[in-house]
Design a protein around this motif. Structure first.
Motif, PDB file in Angstrom:
ATOM      1  N   ARG A  38     -27.933 -40.044  -2.229  1.00 50.83           N
ATOM      2  CA  ARG A  38     -27.159 -40.958  -2.934  1.00 50.83           C
ATOM      3  C   ARG A  38     -26.582 -42.271  -2.087  1.00 50.83           C
ATOM      4  NH1 ARG A  38     -27.553 -37.325  -5.679  1.00 50.83           N
ATOM      5  NH2 ARG A  38     -27.271 -37.122  -7.951  1.00 50.83           N
ATOM      6  N   GLY A  39     -27.392 -42.430  -0.867  1.00 52.96           N
ATOM      7  CA  GLY A  39     -27.533 -43.501  -0.152  1.00 52.96           C
ATOM      8  C   GLY A  39     -26.383 -43.330   1.241  1.00 52.96           C
ATOM      9  N   LEU A  40     -25.988 -41.938   1.344  1.00 53.68           N
ATOM     10  CA  LEU A  40     -25.174 -41.915   2.661  1.00 53.68           C
ATOM     11  C   LEU A  40     -25.985 -41.457   3.747  1.00 53.68           C
ATOM     12  CD1 LEU A  40     -22.156 -39.702   1.175  1.00 53.68           C
ATOM     13  CD2 LEU A  40     -22.295 -42.249   1.713  1.00 53.68           C
ATOM     14  N   SER A  41     -25.453 -42.198   4.810  1.00 61.52           N
ATOM     15  CA  SER A  41     -26.393 -42.087   6.213  1.00 61.52           C
ATOM     16  C   SER A  41     -26.009 -40.557   6.661  1.00 61.52           C
ATOM     17  CB  SER A  41     -25.971 -42.920   7.409  1.00 61.52           C
ATOM     18  OG  SER A  41     -24.283 -42.661   7.557  1.00 61.52           O
ATOM     19  N   PRO A  42     -26.998 -40.044   7.418  1.00 60.80           N
ATOM     20  CA  PRO A  42     -26.905 -38.723   8.010  1.00 60.80           C
ATOM     21  C   PRO A  42     -25.559 -38.592   8.529  1.00 60.80           C
ATOM     22  CG  PRO A  42     -28.879 -39.255   8.542  1.00 60.80           C
ATOM     23  CD  PRO A  42     -28.251 -40.520   8.032  1.00 60.80           C
ATOM     24  N   GLU A  43     -24.953 -39.414   9.343  1.00 63.85           N
ATOM     25  CA  GLU A  43     -23.914 -39.290  10.171  1.00 63.85           C
ATOM     26  C   GLU A  43     -22.589 -39.350   9.117  1.00 63.85           C
ATOM     27  OE1 GLU A  43     -26.374 -41.695  10.757  1.00 63.85           O
ATOM     28  OE2 GLU A  43     -27.041 -41.055  12.512  1.00 63.85           O
ATOM     29  N   MET A  44     -22.595 -40.151   8.198  1.00 59.98           N
ATOM     30  CA  MET A  44     -21.633 -40.209   7.066  1.00 59.98           C
ATOM     31  C   MET A  44     -21.442 -38.862   6.450  1.00 59.98           C
ATOM     32  SD  MET A  44     -18.991 -41.493   6.099  1.00 59.98           S
ATOM     33  CE  MET A  44     -18.857 -43.020   6.790  1.00 59.98           C
ATOM     34  N   ALA A  45     -22.504 -38.283   6.213  1.00 63.30           N
ATOM     35  CA  ALA A  45     -22.724 -37.037   5.321  1.00 63.30           C
ATOM     36  C   ALA A  45     -22.137 -35.950   6.297  1.00 63.30           C
ATOM     37  CB  ALA A  45     -24.258 -36.856   5.073  1.00 63.30           C
TER      38      ALA A  45
END
Length: 251
Positions: free
Chosen positions: A207-214
């Motif tokens: 859903r477009g979230l970066s690995p860092e944000m996830a």
């Protein structure tokens, strides 16, 4: 005969997972000081703290809670060196102790909470929630001892520890201890250690979230349990941010 004080070793149960080299660097003076806190009968005392820095640190708190009183301690341990928060609590009749703590970080540091909760009178309650997130070769420890006196009937005590290891070299240790002499009590403890939910990470990435944000969102949800009972929203946000800031640029 005068008793000569000595530094603890791993043979001492409460120091079995400690960084003994760091303890020796602190010396007796660095581990001998106690903060004494008395909560009068019927009153509430809340303490929120962020502990840990770039040098070994030991914080020791001794609390007595009067009849019907309530003591709350919420803490984030995020030091880059050995960090230990030790709490001893004695509860009066109908008193309550609430503890919520997070240890988080990487490197090779050991971060630990050590609690001893003494249910000295009937009808007292206690609840302790600890979340541990580590990577590198770091360790997060929780040693929680509950003591119930013979006449402390209707005691209700609980401990809940969960560890999240973001890299294979990290570790999390939980040592729950129960010493119960009353027969009409509820005492429960649980401990689990695992890794991030890969399915959840894939779902968020899709859903477009970066690995860092996830990773940040998943860790935030994980550690949030420790501060659920903290009603002061500003303090809760400060403790969460102190924990989550350790993630930045660390992996």
């Amino acid at each position: 005969m005068t008793q000569i004080a000595t530094l603890p070793t791993r043979r001492d149960e409460a120091w079995r997972y400690a960084d003994i080299d760091a303890v020796e660097r602190l010396g007796l003076a660095g581990i001998s000081e106690w903060q004494d806190i008395a909560v009068p009968a019927g009153e509430t005392k809340r303490t929120c703290m962020v502990v840990g820095g770039d040098a070994p640190e030991v914080t020791r708190i001794r609390m007595s809670v009067g009849d019907g009183g309530r003591a709350e301690v919420f803490a984030t341990s995020a030091g880059d060196d050995y960090t230990r928060l030790e709490i001893e609590v004695t509860l009066g009749k109908g008193a309550h102790f609430e503890f919520g703590g997070v240890t988080i970080g990487g490197g090779d540091a050991t971060r630990e909470f050590v609690t001893q909760t003494v249910h000295a009178q009937p009808d007292a309650t206690s609840n302790q929630i600890v979340r541990s997130v580590h990577w590198g070769t770091a360790a997060g420890n929780f040693l929680g001892e509950i003591k119930v006196a013979r006449h402390a009937q209707k005691t209700d005590a609980a401990q809940d520890f969960k560890g999240l290891l973001l890299e294979a070299g990290a570790s999390a240790n939980a040592v729950p201890q129960l010493e119960i002499f009353a027969d009409d009590v509820k005492c429960a403890h649980g401990a689990t250690v695992g890794q991030l939910d890969e399915a959840a990470r894939f779902y968020m990435a899709a859903r477009g979230l970066s690995p860092e944000m996830a990773r940040r969102l998943l860790v935030q949800a994980f550690i949030g349990d420790a501060f659920v009972e903290l009603e002061d929203e500003e303090s809760r946000e400060k403790l969460l941010e102190a924990a989550l800031s350790k993630l930045e640029g660390k992996l």
